[in-house]
Design a protein around this motif. Structure first.
Motif, PDB file in Angstrom:
ATOM      1  N   MET A 145       0.806  -1.213   0.000  1.00 59.35           N
ATOM      2  CA  MET A 145       0.000   0.000   0.000  1.00 59.35           C
ATOM      3  C   MET A 145       0.841   1.266   0.000  1.00 59.35           C
ATOM      4  O   MET A 145       0.514   2.248  -0.661  1.00 59.35           O
ATOM      5  N   PHE A 146       1.925   1.263   0.770  1.00 61.69           N
ATOM      6  CA  PHE A 146       2.650   2.496   1.061  1.00 61.69           C
ATOM      7  C   PHE A 146       4.031   2.547   0.424  1.00 61.69           C
ATOM      8  O   PHE A 146       4.897   3.301   0.862  1.00 61.69           O
ATOM      9  N   ASP A 147       4.233   1.740  -0.606  1.00 58.05           N
ATOM     10  CA  ASP A 147       5.503   1.775  -1.318  1.00 58.05           C
ATOM     11  C   ASP A 147       5.834   3.203  -1.737  1.00 58.05           C
ATOM     12  O   ASP A 147       4.975   3.939  -2.243  1.00 58.05           O
ATOM     13  N   GLY A 148       7.094   3.602  -1.546  1.00 51.47           N
ATOM     14  CA  GLY A 148       7.481   4.982  -1.807  1.00 51.47           C
ATOM     15  C   GLY A 148       7.237   5.430  -3.229  1.00 51.47           C
ATOM     16  O   GLY A 148       6.908   6.602  -3.479  1.00 51.47           O
ATOM     17  N   THR A 149       7.374   4.523  -4.194  1.00 50.05           N
ATOM     18  CA  THR A 149       7.125   4.885  -5.587  1.00 50.05           C
ATOM     19  C   THR A 149       5.646   5.153  -5.821  1.00 50.05           C
ATOM     20  O   THR A 149       5.270   6.077  -6.555  1.00 50.05           O
ATOM     21  N   ILE A 150       4.789   4.362  -5.180  1.00 49.03           N
ATOM     22  CA  ILE A 150       3.342   4.573  -5.308  1.00 49.03           C
ATOM     23  C   ILE A 150       2.938   5.896  -4.669  1.00 49.03           C
ATOM     24  O   ILE A 150       2.151   6.670  -5.240  1.00 49.03           O
ATOM     25  N   VAL A 151       3.475   6.179  -3.477  1.00 48.61           N
ATOM     26  CA  VAL A 151       3.164   7.448  -2.813  1.00 48.61           C
ATOM     27  C   VAL A 151       3.672   8.621  -3.651  1.00 48.61           C
ATOM     28  O   VAL A 151       2.978   9.629  -3.828  1.00 48.61           O
ATOM     29  N   ALA A 152       4.873   8.486  -4.212  1.00 49.48           N
ATOM     30  CA  ALA A 152       5.438   9.556  -5.035  1.00 49.48           C
ATOM     31  C   ALA A 152       4.577   9.815  -6.273  1.00 49.48           C
ATOM     32  O   ALA A 152       4.362  10.971  -6.663  1.00 49.48           O
ATOM     33  N   ARG A 153       4.079   8.757  -6.880  1.00 48.00           N
ATOM     34  CA  ARG A 153       3.215   8.919  -8.050  1.00 48.00           C
ATOM     35  C   ARG A 153       1.914   9.622  -7.675  1.00 48.00           C
ATOM     36  O   ARG A 153       1.424  10.493  -8.405  1.00 48.00           O
ATOM     37  N   TYR A 154       1.365   9.262  -6.520  1.00 53.42           N
ATOM     38  CA  TYR A 154       0.133   9.890  -6.054  1.00 53.42           C
ATOM     39  C   TYR A 154       0.315  11.387  -5.870  1.00 53.42           C
ATOM     40  O   TYR A 154      -0.526  12.195  -6.286  1.00 53.42           O
ATOM     41  N   LEU A 155       1.434  11.785  -5.278  1.00 51.37           N
ATOM     42  CA  LEU A 155       1.700  13.208  -5.076  1.00 51.37           C
ATOM     43  C   LEU A 155       1.731  13.952  -6.407  1.00 51.37           C
ATOM     44  O   LEU A 155       1.185  15.061  -6.529  1.00 51.37           O
ATOM     45  N   LEU A 156       2.333  13.368  -7.426  1.00 49.97           N
ATOM     46  CA  LEU A 156       2.395  14.022  -8.739  1.00 49.97           C
ATOM     47  C   LEU A 156       1.002  14.151  -9.344  1.00 49.97           C
ATOM     48  O   LEU A 156       0.657  15.202  -9.903  1.00 49.97           O
ATOM     49  N   GLU A 157       0.220  13.104  -9.262  1.00 49.84           N
ATOM     50  CA  GLU A 157      -1.104  13.128  -9.887  1.00 49.84           C
ATOM     51  C   GLU A 157      -1.996  14.192  -9.255  1.00 49.84           C
ATOM     52  O   GLU A 157      -2.706  14.918  -9.964  1.00 49.84           O
ATOM     53  N   VAL A 158      -1.939  14.315  -7.931  1.00 49.11           N
ATOM     54  CA  VAL A 158      -2.758  15.327  -7.258  1.00 49.11           C
ATOM     55  C   VAL A 158      -2.227  16.728  -7.574  1.00 49.11           C
ATOM     56  O   VAL A 158      -2.996  17.652  -7.874  1.00 49.11           O
ATOM     57  N   ALA A 159      -0.912  16.902  -7.542  1.00 52.61           N
ATOM     58  CA  ALA A 159      -0.327  18.221  -7.761  1.00 52.61           C
ATOM     59  C   ALA A 159      -0.604  18.740  -9.168  1.00 52.61           C
ATOM     60  O   ALA A 159      -0.780  19.951  -9.371  1.00 52.61           O
ATOM     61  N   PHE A 160      -0.658  17.842 -10.157  1.00 52.19           N
ATOM     62  CA  PHE A 160      -0.903  18.256 -11.529  1.00 52.19           C
ATOM     63  C   PHE A 160      -2.372  18.113 -11.933  1.00 52.19           C
ATOM     64  O   PHE A 160      -2.717  18.350 -13.091  1.00 52.19           O
ATOM     65  N   GLY A 161      -3.218  17.731 -10.991  1.00 50.96           N
ATOM     66  CA  GLY A 161      -4.641  17.586 -11.286  1.00 50.96           C
ATOM     67  C   GLY A 161      -4.937  16.497 -12.280  1.00 50.96           C
ATOM     68  O   GLY A 161      -5.902  16.590 -13.059  1.00 50.96           O
ATOM     69  N   LEU A 162      -4.141  15.421 -12.267  1.00 43.32           N
ATOM     70  CA  LEU A 162      -4.316  14.316 -13.213  1.00 43.32           C
ATOM     71  C   LEU A 162      -5.293  13.285 -12.643  1.00 43.32           C
ATOM     72  O   LEU A 162      -5.473  13.189 -11.419  1.00 43.32           O
ATOM     73  N   PRO A 163      -5.911  12.483 -13.516  1.00 48.02           N
ATOM     74  CA  PRO A 163      -6.748  11.387 -13.008  1.00 48.02           C
ATOM     75  C   PRO A 163      -5.889  10.427 -12.176  1.00 48.02           C
ATOM     76  O   PRO A 163      -4.761  10.113 -12.549  1.00 48.02           O
ATOM     77  N   LEU A 164      -6.432   9.979 -11.058  1.00 51.60           N
ATOM     78  CA  LEU A 164      -5.686   9.053 -10.214  1.00 51.60           C
ATOM     79  C   LEU A 164      -5.577   7.700 -10.895  1.00 51.60           C
ATOM     80  O   LEU A 164      -6.473   7.281 -11.635  1.00 51.60           O
TER      81      LEU A 164
END
Length: 347
Positions: A317-336
């Motif tokens: 659930m909390f793999d750093g790559t997954i968390v990092a991707r989530y931060l980018l998607e929210v910051a750029f307003g991209l679909p999750l």
């Protein structure tokens, strides 16, 4: 894309903090294929003066940050925990580079007033703000046109390498790193002096070999020695200053579960929304904590099974790559991406 990550990378500690959140997020973004430049704000400020005085070098550090932006032309600027880059500097950066996106992340609690003020100072300048807490305190930070969201403390298999559940022998039955950020912790709804609590726990559970780094006579651990101690422990306490803020925990919980240690968590923190009783040891009172410690101490197959299940789920659930991707998607307003399994508290 190009990412400028301004955070405290603690170069002065000579690798003792190689596993902290800033390093995990940078590693995650790199694995996703992005060019990441780590700008260690505090170290740059120290290096800016002949005396190594951080406070005296802040102004020059801010100028060097702008120079770095000019040279790198990042698509994203990520600001770490209480980043020392000033709001005025960010405003100037946005004037010179209006297309750059900005996010800030924070893993200090929202019941800490100075931490909240530090977050608020940059809320209007960041496209997205991420905090390792959820609930109404996080919602109160919401601003029009600015995203505010919960982020979990990330884990990284290259850093949390321990497999306590699979070890044939252990040096300790129970571990808790006392730390230095104040000495009161909430345990089962009670606020305790954590040093006295650990000493009392050792007396009440003499059958357990307890290791409490940070107590008098027990030196603090850091770097690889810290992770080795976790991997050599059968069970661990995830105690935070308060347990009544939804999904707040220090990164200690990530370190414990990431190293395969059976982790004891106060139910009030809300992590039962993520983990089951087959993946973590939840308690609601000091008495229940002591009872479960005795139970798992006596039942080795159950301890190994719950610890392994928690380790597997936490890394998934909390793999750093997954968390990092989530931060980018929210910051750029991209679909999750749609595969995030933690509660998506976004405002």
């Amino acid at each position: 894309m190009r990412i400028l990550h301004a955070a405290n990378f603690n170069l002065k500690k000579d690798g003792r903090d190689y596993f902290l959140t800033a390093h995990k997020l940078s590693a995650g973004w790199t694995r996703l294929g992005h060019a990441v430049y780590d700008f260690s704000d505090r170290d740059v400020a120290r290096a800016a003066t002949p005396f190594g005085a951080k406070a005296l070098g802040v102004r020059r550090m801010n100028r060097r940050f702008l120079d770095t932006v000019d040279n790198m032309r990042p698509d994203l600027v990520a600001l770490g925990q209480k980043c020392m880059v000033a709001p005025a500097t960010l405003k100037e950066m946005r004037r010179l580079h209006p297309a750059v996106r900005v996010l800030q992340w924070n893993h200090d609690p929202l019941f800490d007033a100075p931490n909240v003020e530090a977050l608020k100072a940059k809320l209007e300048l960041a496209d997205a703000t991420f905090v390792t807490s959820a609930g109404p305190e996080l919602q109160a930070l919401a601003r029009p046109g600015r995203a505010v969201a919960f982020m979990p403390n990330p884990q990284d298999r290259s850093m949390e390498q321990g497999r306590s559940f699979a070890a044939e022998s252990h040096a300790a039955d129970l571990i808790y790193t006392v730390g230095t950020a104040g000495f009161t912790r909430q345990v089962g709804g009670e606020t305790r002096d954590v040093r006295q609590f650990c000493q009392d726990l050792r007396k009440r559970l003499p059958e357990l070999r307890c290791r409490f780094p940070g107590l008098p006579g027990e030196p603090m651990l850091s770097g690889a020695a810290y992770h080795a101690a976790l991997a050599e422990s059968r069970m661990g306490l995830s105690l935070s200053r308060r347990s009544d803020h939804h999904l707040y925990s220090s990164d200690r919980m990530a370190h414990l579960m990431g190293n395969g240690v059976l982790t004891f968590i106060d139910r009030r923190a809300g992590f039962a929304d993520i983990f089951t009783e087959r993946e973590a040891a939840f308690y609601g009172s000091v008495e229940e904590l002591e009872t479960k410690l005795r139970t798992f101490h006596a039942d080795e197959p159950a301890r190994r099974a719950v610890a392994e299940a928690g380790w597997a789920k936490a890394h998934w659930m909390f793999d750093g790559t997954i968390v990092a991707r989530y931060l980018l998607e929210v910051a750029f307003g991209l679909p999750l991406s749609g595969d995030y399994a933690w509660p998506l508290h976004q405002y």
